[in-house]
Design a protein around this motif. Structure first.
Motif, PDB file in Angstrom:
ATOM      1  N   UNK A 190      41.894 -25.302  26.152  1.00  0.00           N
ATOM      2  CA  UNK A 190      41.685 -24.723  27.457  1.00  0.00           C
ATOM      3  C   UNK A 190      40.701 -23.558  27.430  1.00  0.00           C
ATOM      4  N   UNK A 191      39.851 -23.580  26.379  1.00  0.00           N
ATOM      5  CA  UNK A 191      38.759 -22.615  26.437  1.00  0.00           C
ATOM      6  C   UNK A 191      37.556 -23.209  25.706  1.00  0.00           C
ATOM      7  N   UNK A 230      41.959 -13.014  39.897  1.00  0.00           N
ATOM      8  CA  UNK A 230      41.735 -12.472  38.555  1.00  0.00           C
ATOM      9  C   UNK A 230      42.947 -11.699  38.061  1.00  0.00           C
ATOM     10  N   UNK A 274      33.720  -4.966  43.497  1.00  0.00           N
ATOM     11  CA  UNK A 274      34.207  -3.597  43.283  1.00  0.00           C
ATOM     12  C   UNK A 274      33.585  -2.631  44.286  1.00  0.00           C
ATOM     13  N   UNK A 275      32.321  -2.854  44.623  1.00  0.00           N
ATOM     14  CA  UNK A 275      31.595  -1.863  45.425  1.00  0.00           C
ATOM     15  C   UNK A 275      31.658  -2.104  46.925  1.00  0.00           C
ATOM     16  N   UNK A 334      42.933  -6.769  35.975  1.00  0.00           N
ATOM     17  CA  UNK A 334      41.552  -7.130  35.700  1.00  0.00           C
ATOM     18  C   UNK A 334      40.731  -5.910  35.331  1.00  0.00           C
ATOM     19  N   UNK A 335      40.979  -4.807  36.022  1.00  0.00           N
ATOM     20  CA  UNK A 335      40.213  -3.612  35.698  1.00  0.00           C
ATOM     21  C   UNK A 335      40.521  -3.110  34.284  1.00  0.00           C
ATOM     22  N   UNK A 343      32.370 -20.067  25.878  1.00  0.00           N
ATOM     23  CA  UNK A 343      32.109 -18.848  26.620  1.00  0.00           C
ATOM     24  C   UNK A 343      31.215 -19.156  27.827  1.00  0.00           C
ATOM     25  N   UNK A 346      32.123   0.471  37.185  1.00  0.00           N
ATOM     26  CA  UNK A 346      32.022   0.715  38.632  1.00  0.00           C
ATOM     27  C   UNK A 346      33.197   1.513  39.169  1.00  0.00           C
ATOM     28  N   UNK A 353      41.380  -4.945  31.813  1.00  0.00           N
ATOM     29  CA  UNK A 353      40.674  -5.872  30.916  1.00  0.00           C
ATOM     30  C   UNK A 353      39.210  -5.501  30.795  1.00  0.00           C
ATOM     31  N   UNK A 401      28.177 -13.861  37.050  1.00  0.00           N
ATOM     32  CA  UNK A 401      29.554 -13.386  37.051  1.00  0.00           C
ATOM     33  C   UNK A 401      29.618 -11.851  37.116  1.00  0.00           C
ATOM     34  N   UNK A 433      38.412 -16.271  30.515  1.00  0.00           N
ATOM     35  CA  UNK A 433      37.169 -17.036  30.678  1.00  0.00           C
ATOM     36  C   UNK A 433      37.464 -18.394  31.309  1.00  0.00           C
ATOM     37  N   UNK A 435      37.991 -17.861  34.959  1.00  0.00           N
ATOM     38  CA  UNK A 435      36.731 -17.629  35.664  1.00  0.00           C
ATOM     39  C   UNK A 435      35.985 -18.942  35.853  1.00  0.00           C
ATOM     40  N   UNK A 440      40.949 -12.887  26.224  1.00  0.00           N
ATOM     41  CA  UNK A 440      39.640 -13.395  26.617  1.00  0.00           C
ATOM     42  C   UNK A 440      39.613 -14.896  26.922  1.00  0.00           C
ATOM     43  N   UNK A 441      40.137 -15.750  26.052  1.00  0.00           N
ATOM     44  CA  UNK A 441      39.981 -17.190  26.326  1.00  0.00           C
ATOM     45  C   UNK A 441      40.601 -17.613  27.650  1.00  0.00           C
ATOM     46  N   UNK A 442      41.801 -17.141  27.911  1.00  0.00           N
ATOM     47  CA  UNK A 442      42.438 -17.496  29.175  1.00  0.00           C
ATOM     48  C   UNK A 442      41.668 -16.952  30.366  1.00  0.00           C
TER      49      UNK A 442
END
Lengths: 162, 162
Positions: A1-2, B28, A22-23, B40-41, A5, B67, B43, A14, B118, B121, B114-116
């Motif tokens: 499941x990965x 996320x 965020x902004x 998420x932040x 990248x 940000x 991370x 992304x 990604x 996403x 990371x893998x999960x």
DNA sequence: TGCCAATAGTTGACGCGACAACCGTCCCCG
DNA sequence: CGGGGACGGTTGTCGCGTCAACTATTGGCA
């Protein structure tokens, strides 16, 4: 499941999308808060009501149109009601349901806030894009929302013609 | 300072953008929160540190790359430090400044998450776009960020090659 | 008819982010 | 070399959104 990248193009897209999410809320909130005493979400709620028949919507419908959960909307509407911008009353068709209706004061608030808000959107968002990019953004947005909102919870908002 | 509304194309793009900024954070956050116990932040903070020399960054620099405002970062780093994922120490070059460094446990957390992340996403965002749309999103994003972030606060994040 | 799951909505507790006030350090100008 | 403004960071308070628990109504199915 990965197993892989994001490549360079994907990562670029992304990272920009993250930065925007965020902004953007801050840019919208601070202008509306300063000029109209409304959060962006409150403005959206009032705006949705202002376009509805009778300026009235059921809570669930209003929540879907504004991409919010029902508890969130319930809190927000309670505050708006305390400020006299909205009124709640039981739905005649379904005793479980509650309808929210924009008051005259609420209508006035939307009308007063709209020009500055639109100007802000144009200045900080749409104005930076070419017409071609505006079209691309709309199509991109559809594709993204198909994943982000598979249930089509927000269909009413972003695809009113369906 | 108004005099005109958004036309149909602009409105379509705008409504989609709003919907995305409302929905994306939840998608996320919930995956990361569930699978890795991180917002998420959080991370993003750990990920930025993991890519920095010595896995160390000054608070201000880290805030810009993510940000965020300095108070927000300060709160988050304190929590991460309490969980042993990060450590703070005075900057040797400037007695006013604080450096944050990723601990071994923090590195482990990023690697595990990371893998999960990604995959999520790709599944919910990038995967719904054609390669052409990915390119368009990156360019669009640049144009939007030029307005949303005129000071280039986030330049380090979304344009690392500058 | 009567029951039970599903639906509509509200409420309270909790956590995070924004804002403002604050302290310590640096640097530059007189 | 000394004083003041600017910089770097932390802390406390407040408001908003989420989650979980709860009430009330509805509709389908026995």
């Amino acid at each position: 499941m990965d197993a892989f990248w994001l490549d360079a193009d994907e990562m670029a897209a992304w990272l920009r999308l993250i930065a925007i999410t965020e902004l953007l809320p801050g840019v919208l909130d601070s202008q509306l808060r300063r000029d109209a005493g409304l959060s962006h979400y409150e403005y959206v709620v009032l705006a949705m009501l202002s376009e509805a028949p009778e300026r009235t919507l059921q809570m669930t419908s209003l929540a879907q149109r504004t991409s919010a959960t029902l508890p969130r909307l319930s809190h927000v509407v309670r505050r708006l009601e305390e400020r006299g911008l909205v009124e709640r009353f039981p739905c005649p068709k379904d005793a479980r349901a509650t309808n929210s209706r924009l008051t005259a004061a609420g209508w006035g608030a939307v009308v007063a806030a709209a020009p500055g808000h639109v100007a802000n959107v144009r200045k900080n968002v749409i104005g930076g894009l070419t017409p071609e990019q505006v079209r691309q953004l709309a199509e991109l947005g559809d594709a993204l929302l198909a994943r982000l909102d598979p249930q089509g919870r927000m269909t009413a908002l972003y695809r009113p013609a369906d």
